[in-house]
Scaffold this active site. Sequence first.
Site, mmCIF file in Angstrom:
data_model
loop_
_atom_site.group_PDB
_atom_site.id
_atom_site.type_symbol
_atom_site.label_atom_id
_atom_site.label_comp_id
_atom_site.label_asym_id
_atom_site.label_seq_id
_atom_site.Cartn_x
_atom_site.Cartn_y
_atom_site.Cartn_z
ATOM 1 N N ASP A 110 57.661 -13.162 39.671
ATOM 2 C CA ASP A 110 58.688 -12.165 39.409
ATOM 3 C C ASP A 110 59.670 -12.289 40.572
ATOM 4 O O ASP A 110 59.401 -12.944 41.577
ATOM 5 C CB ASP A 110 58.082 -10.756 39.303
ATOM 6 C CG ASP A 110 59.051 -9.783 38.648
ATOM 7 O OD1 ASP A 110 58.598 -8.738 38.162
ATOM 8 O OD2 ASP A 110 60.269 -10.080 38.616
HETATM 9 C C1 GLC Z 1 62.789 -7.777 37.730
HETATM 10 C C2 GLC Z 1 61.709 -7.567 36.691
HETATM 11 C C3 GLC Z 1 61.503 -8.762 35.794
HETATM 12 C C4 GLC Z 1 62.830 -9.471 35.602
HETATM 13 C C5 GLC Z 1 63.205 -10.087 36.940
HETATM 14 C C6 GLC Z 1 64.560 -10.802 36.896
HETATM 15 O O1 GLC Z 1 62.463 -7.163 38.929
HETATM 16 O O2 GLC Z 1 60.443 -7.102 37.144
HETATM 17 O O3 GLC Z 1 60.966 -8.274 34.555
HETATM 18 O O4 GLC Z 1 62.723 -10.483 34.604
HETATM 19 O O5 GLC Z 1 63.212 -9.121 37.985
HETATM 20 O O6 GLC Z 1 65.591 -9.895 36.704
#
Ligand code: GLC
Length: 751
Positions: free
Chosen positions: A267
């Site tokens: 993430d």
């Molecule tokens: C965010 C989310 C994830 C998302 C990523 C990119 O913090 O947790 O679901 O795809 O960052 O934006």
Amino acid sequence: MKYKLFILTVLAGTVLLISCNSGLETENEGTSNMNVSEAAIDSLINLMTLDEKLGLIHASSSFTSGGVPRLDIPELVFSDGPHGVRHEHGRGWYALEDADDEATYLPVGINLASTWNRDLGYKFGEVLGNEAKERGKDVLLGPGINIIRSPLNGRNFEYLSEDPFLTGEMGVGYVKGLQDQGIAACPKHYAANNQETDRHNIDALISRRAMHEIYFPGFKAVVQDGGAWSIMGAYNKINGQYTTHHEYLNNEILKGDWEFDGVVVSDWASVKDTREALLYGTDIEMGTELLRDFDNPVYEEFYLARPAKEMIESGEVDESYVDDKVRRVLRLMHRTTAMNDHGPGKRNVEEHQQIALDVAREGIVLLKNDGLLPLDKNEIQTIAVIGHNATRHFAERGGSSQVRALYEITPLEGIRNLVGDDVEIVYAEGYEPYYDESLFRGEGGDAASQSRENRQEVELARSANQELMQEAISVAEQADAVIFVGGWIHGHEGMPWGQGTYDAEARDKLNLKLIFGQEELIRKINSVNDQTAVVIMGGSNVEMDNWLPDTPAYVHAWYPGMEGGTALAEILFGEVNPSGKLPMTFANSHEDYPSHSIGEFPGDGTVDYAEDIYVGYRYFDTHNRQVHFPFGFGLSYTTFEFSDLKVDREDDKVIVQSTVTNTGDREGAEVVQVYVHHENPSVDRPIRELKGFDKVELAAGSSATVTIELDESAFKFYHPDQDEWVLEPGSYEVQVGNSSRDIKLTEKINW
Ligand code: GLC
């Protein structure tokens, strides 16, 4: 259109470079071809330096990971989100204002799950794949498939269900639909990202049995049945280790038992340790700058950049760990549009908007109807439409899953479009959002994100607006019928990231109380007009004890996407017969849920999943606890009967056959749900577990035989002591019904 990179064919060590197109400015250009083998990938790896390999396994911008310019290997381009291709960010963290990035805004995940329609799951993914491809993306960061453990989680809207089987079944179609377009799915967040509070550090204490029976099955299904080409690690820890580089989750289960050959993408900023990321399965590190300085990212300082190089060169970690990551990344590139021409994409086309409408039509749930619905526009002169949510746009809210919708039909617009001049529609806002910090809990830990864009301190009201309320009550009193549209606001109301978000990423709710004075307003409307239908929007339920008994009709509309207003109006006026079924239990208070009454939520540093496997109906039904509306429940404007159940074992299969008859006077669709009950287990088991379902559309008076096949895994449990799945000899009851609490037919079988 700027060109992106190539397809590689390694012939005797020489590299032929070929390209396909993209919307994102990248470092290289060329033309297209296809065909790559594992041997070709290995040959390519042998041509790379360590620096080049490391460049492939961490970010090169906000939503790209590195390529290898010397070998014309492309960057990999990622994009949110689970229900629409997100705003164009270019290479930075701010949405580009002048980008051509309007998109199809589909209903949110929990709305899709409420359709219980696997085919719609596939079409949902197909729309996303086409639009991502047209926007020059390679990986779409969805579906969100974390289990709904507490109704307070701010991201429940983005997920699918409290039940692992329904989660997996709806996720598999979505993944296949996406990847058939050449766009990698990235199911998220693996695993047990079930809250937003302190999400970057919270340590979930979960038993092996609960992992395998509740939190893993959705991911196992999208990997083994869906064939996901990538998967996203989560921020949180499980039993002391960060999930993005978790030895048990990644090495032993995902890449071991499940034989996942794709890429584990972190993430954004979920990597916290170089050695663990190298050894325990992180293949691409993204977004680390978010917890450092996202305006001035230094990619060489990422965990899998210079620190990893030092660890490899010192001999502390063998380079073969990096090679495995690079192999997976190249395999992903060759599967996707990064290096294979999967044909042109399409965006904002009518067929996509039709899917958005179909999912909304089948996912909106009719929960109560004393006969008020469907409304007859030929019998009614004046309808009052009341509520801030009747005119609110939701597409750009919710957090990273935001979409710049090409358009969004609100409930008021949908109702006006449908009734035309036949009925006078009078609108009153009734309530307005106000900024009340007592209503939500922060994600904590994410200090840097507090300084992110939108640091507009918005001066909003601090209490319910009495003038608005009085006006609404007066309008209701004078109307023949009332449609109230309320619920959550899906946040980011111009507030700084994470503030005042209510029902969105980065925030959990503190309770399920209707916000902004809506409960009082509904009660007063009911007191002046007994022809009131209440529509609640949001990613989960709200407290109902104080308004539901006096309300003739209640529809739950989730966040139904760009055609949500159209679908809602069609259901309210009977042009569409609702067929949605709840993918989560609607109890009255969050305190009724086992994650609060037995386990912890949201915990403090650690969060104890003491409820173990008893999540959702597994708890409410086993302990016969009162709920407003059970898992799998949803009303129709017609009626159905179930008959002729036959359950036959054929080797390791069980064939469950039943007949469903539409006994009403109009067409409709029913969801046949199959639950398994183990009669005398040697360990504690839930009273029933969903193991099969099928949706069937029937004309008035017609019948259909529905056949659902279970394999022996449907009867197994994960033995807490033996640490493996077990099929215990004995008697089992196969239960067929149309909610977890409305079992129509049962038959016993033995294993
Ligand atoms: C965010 C989310 C994830 C998302 C990523 C990119 O913090 O947790 O679901 O795809 O960052 O934006």
